[in-house]
Design a protein around this motif. Structure first.
Motif, PDB file in Angstrom:
ATOM      1  N   GLY A   9       0.822  -1.205   0.000  1.00 45.22           N
ATOM      2  CA  GLY A   9       0.000   0.000   0.000  1.00 45.22           C
ATOM      3  C   GLY A   9       0.852   1.250   0.000  1.00 45.22           C
ATOM      4  O   GLY A   9       1.859   1.317   0.702  1.00 45.22           O
ATOM      5  N   THR A  10       0.482   2.203  -0.812  1.00 54.08           N
ATOM      6  CA  THR A  10       1.234   3.452  -0.879  1.00 54.08           C
ATOM      7  C   THR A  10       0.340   4.662  -0.684  1.00 54.08           C
ATOM      8  O   THR A  10       0.718   5.770  -1.010  1.00 54.08           O
ATOM      9  CB  THR A  10       1.973   3.573  -2.228  1.00 54.08           C
ATOM     10  OG1 THR A  10       1.007   3.527  -3.273  1.00 54.08           O
ATOM     11  CG2 THR A  10       2.991   2.483  -2.394  1.00 54.08           C
ATOM     12  N   GLY A  11      -0.862   4.429  -0.150  1.00 58.14           N
ATOM     13  CA  GLY A  11      -1.811   5.522  -0.004  1.00 58.14           C
ATOM     14  C   GLY A  11      -1.294   6.658   0.844  1.00 58.14           C
ATOM     15  O   GLY A  11      -1.464   7.819   0.521  1.00 58.14           O
ATOM     16  N   THR A  12      -0.626   6.347   1.960  1.00 57.01           N
ATOM     17  CA  THR A  12      -0.116   7.402   2.826  1.00 57.01           C
ATOM     18  C   THR A  12       1.392   7.343   2.982  1.00 57.01           C
ATOM     19  O   THR A  12       1.985   8.235   3.565  1.00 57.01           O
ATOM     20  CB  THR A  12      -0.731   7.295   4.242  1.00 57.01           C
ATOM     21  OG1 THR A  12      -0.324   6.054   4.814  1.00 57.01           O
ATOM     22  CG2 THR A  12      -2.235   7.388   4.202  1.00 57.01           C
ATOM     23  N   GLY A  13       1.988   6.254   2.515  1.00 57.12           N
ATOM     24  CA  GLY A  13       3.421   6.105   2.662  1.00 57.12           C
ATOM     25  C   GLY A  13       3.832   5.616   4.034  1.00 57.12           C
ATOM     26  O   GLY A  13       5.013   5.507   4.336  1.00 57.12           O
ATOM     27  N   THR A  14       2.857   5.317   4.907  1.00 57.48           N
ATOM     28  CA  THR A  14       3.188   4.907   6.268  1.00 57.48           C
ATOM     29  C   THR A  14       3.205   3.402   6.445  1.00 57.48           C
ATOM     30  O   THR A  14       3.656   2.902   7.464  1.00 57.48           O
ATOM     31  CB  THR A  14       2.166   5.477   7.269  1.00 57.48           C
ATOM     32  OG1 THR A  14       0.892   4.914   6.979  1.00 57.48           O
ATOM     33  CG2 THR A  14       2.119   6.992   7.204  1.00 57.48           C
ATOM     34  N   GLY A  15       2.690   2.652   5.470  1.00 57.79           N
ATOM     35  CA  GLY A  15       2.615   1.201   5.608  1.00 57.79           C
ATOM     36  C   GLY A  15       1.480   0.760   6.514  1.00 57.79           C
ATOM     37  O   GLY A  15       1.424  -0.378   6.938  1.00 57.79           O
ATOM     38  N   THR A  16       0.547   1.664   6.813  1.00 60.90           N
ATOM     39  CA  THR A  16      -0.544   1.326   7.724  1.00 60.90           C
ATOM     40  C   THR A  16      -1.873   1.154   6.999  1.00 60.90           C
ATOM     41  O   THR A  16      -2.913   1.106   7.633  1.00 60.90           O
ATOM     42  CB  THR A  16      -0.711   2.406   8.802  1.00 60.90           C
ATOM     43  OG1 THR A  16      -0.978   3.651   8.159  1.00 60.90           O
ATOM     44  CG2 THR A  16       0.526   2.507   9.675  1.00 60.90           C
ATOM     45  N   GLU A  17      -1.844   1.070   5.669  1.00 60.97           N
ATOM     46  CA  GLU A  17      -3.079   0.879   4.926  1.00 60.97           C
ATOM     47  C   GLU A  17      -3.696  -0.445   5.354  1.00 60.97           C
ATOM     48  O   GLU A  17      -2.993  -1.413   5.614  1.00 60.97           O
ATOM     49  CB  GLU A  17      -2.817   0.880   3.422  1.00 60.97           C
ATOM     50  CG  GLU A  17      -2.427   2.253   2.887  1.00 60.97           C
ATOM     51  CD  GLU A  17      -0.997   2.641   3.209  1.00 60.97           C
ATOM     52  OE1 GLU A  17      -0.189   1.763   3.566  1.00 60.97           O
ATOM     53  OE2 GLU A  17      -0.689   3.822   3.117  1.00 60.97           O
ATOM     54  N   PRO A  18      -5.026  -0.523   5.415  1.00 56.71           N
ATOM     55  CA  PRO A  18      -5.665  -1.724   5.947  1.00 56.71           C
ATOM     56  C   PRO A  18      -5.530  -2.951   5.060  1.00 56.71           C
ATOM     57  O   PRO A  18      -5.594  -4.069   5.550  1.00 56.71           O
ATOM     58  CB  PRO A  18      -7.121  -1.324   6.098  1.00 56.71           C
ATOM     59  CG  PRO A  18      -7.306  -0.182   5.163  1.00 56.71           C
ATOM     60  CD  PRO A  18      -5.987   0.505   5.090  1.00 56.71           C
ATOM     61  N   TYR A  19      -5.344  -2.779   3.754  1.00 57.59           N
ATOM     62  CA  TYR A  19      -5.279  -3.929   2.863  1.00 57.59           C
ATOM     63  C   TYR A  19      -4.046  -3.873   1.982  1.00 57.59           C
ATOM     64  O   TYR A  19      -3.563  -2.795   1.652  1.00 57.59           O
ATOM     65  CB  TYR A  19      -6.513  -3.975   1.957  1.00 57.59           C
ATOM     66  CG  TYR A  19      -7.798  -4.064   2.729  1.00 57.59           C
ATOM     67  CD1 TYR A  19      -8.183  -5.257   3.325  1.00 57.59           C
ATOM     68  CD2 TYR A  19      -8.620  -2.966   2.873  1.00 57.59           C
ATOM     69  CE1 TYR A  19      -9.357  -5.347   4.049  1.00 57.59           C
ATOM     70  CE2 TYR A  19      -9.799  -3.045   3.594  1.00 57.59           C
ATOM     71  CZ  TYR A  19     -10.158  -4.239   4.176  1.00 57.59           C
ATOM     72  OH  TYR A  19     -11.315  -4.326   4.896  1.00 57.59           O
ATOM     73  N   VAL A  20      -3.565  -5.034   1.597  1.00 57.21           N
ATOM     74  CA  VAL A  20      -2.464  -5.135   0.638  1.00 57.21           C
ATOM     75  C   VAL A  20      -2.889  -6.076  -0.478  1.00 57.21           C
ATOM     76  O   VAL A  20      -3.688  -6.988  -0.269  1.00 57.21           O
ATOM     77  CB  VAL A  20      -1.166  -5.643   1.293  1.00 57.21           C
ATOM     78  CG1 VAL A  20      -0.628  -4.628   2.277  1.00 57.21           C
ATOM     79  CG2 VAL A  20      -1.365  -6.975   1.961  1.00 57.21           C
ATOM     80  N   ARG A  21      -2.355  -5.844  -1.653  1.00 61.28           N
ATOM     81  CA  ARG A  21      -2.700  -6.679  -2.805  1.00 61.28           C
ATOM     82  C   ARG A  21      -1.872  -7.955  -2.776  1.00 61.28           C
ATOM     83  O   ARG A  21      -0.693  -7.939  -2.454  1.00 61.28           O
ATOM     84  CB  ARG A  21      -2.435  -5.921  -4.098  1.00 61.28           C
ATOM     85  CG  ARG A  21      -2.910  -6.700  -5.328  1.00 61.28           C
ATOM     86  CD  ARG A  21      -2.820  -5.904  -6.574  1.00 61.28           C
ATOM     87  NE  ARG A  21      -1.488  -5.369  -6.743  1.00 61.28           N
ATOM     88  CZ  ARG A  21      -1.159  -4.500  -7.671  1.00 61.28           C
ATOM     89  NH1 ARG A  21      -2.064  -4.042  -8.500  1.00 61.28           N
ATOM     90  NH2 ARG A  21       0.073  -4.063  -7.772  1.00 61.28           N
ATOM     91  N   VAL A  22      -2.479  -9.061  -3.137  1.00 56.34           N
ATOM     92  CA  VAL A  22      -1.795 -10.345  -3.212  1.00 56.34           C
ATOM     93  C   VAL A  22      -1.232 -10.480  -4.624  1.00 56.34           C
ATOM     94  O   VAL A  22      -1.976 -10.705  -5.584  1.00 56.34           O
ATOM     95  CB  VAL A  22      -2.745 -11.524  -2.913  1.00 56.34           C
ATOM     96  CG1 VAL A  22      -2.026 -12.841  -3.054  1.00 56.34           C
ATOM     97  CG2 VAL A  22      -3.340 -11.379  -1.518  1.00 56.34           C
TER      98      VAL A  22
END
Length: 64
Positions: A9-22
């Motif tokens: 996830g790169t939405g905020t750059g913090t690595g705390t996005e709730p989902y990641v792509r497989v």
């Protein structure tokens, strides 16, 4: 949410996005999964529901 080529996830750059792509599948999953192998063996039904309720309260899900 946007992702980079690795599915991170790169939405905020913090690595705390709730989902990641497989991989390249387009499937998104929670960063943290819930293992339930012990349910029914060393965790009784009441304990299992307590764990599931806590997981749901913390926005965990089982959807794929």
């Amino acid at each position: 949410m946007t992702t980079d080529a690795t599915g991170t996830g790169t939405g905020t750059g913090t690595g705390t996005e709730p989902y990641v792509r497989v991989g390249r599948s387009g499937l998104f999953v929670d960063r943290v999964g819930l293992g339930t192998m012990q349910f029914g063996w060393s965790v009784d039904e009441t304990g299992a529901f307590d764990v599931l309720d806590a997981y749901a309260e913390l926005s965990g899900n089982f959807e794929t």
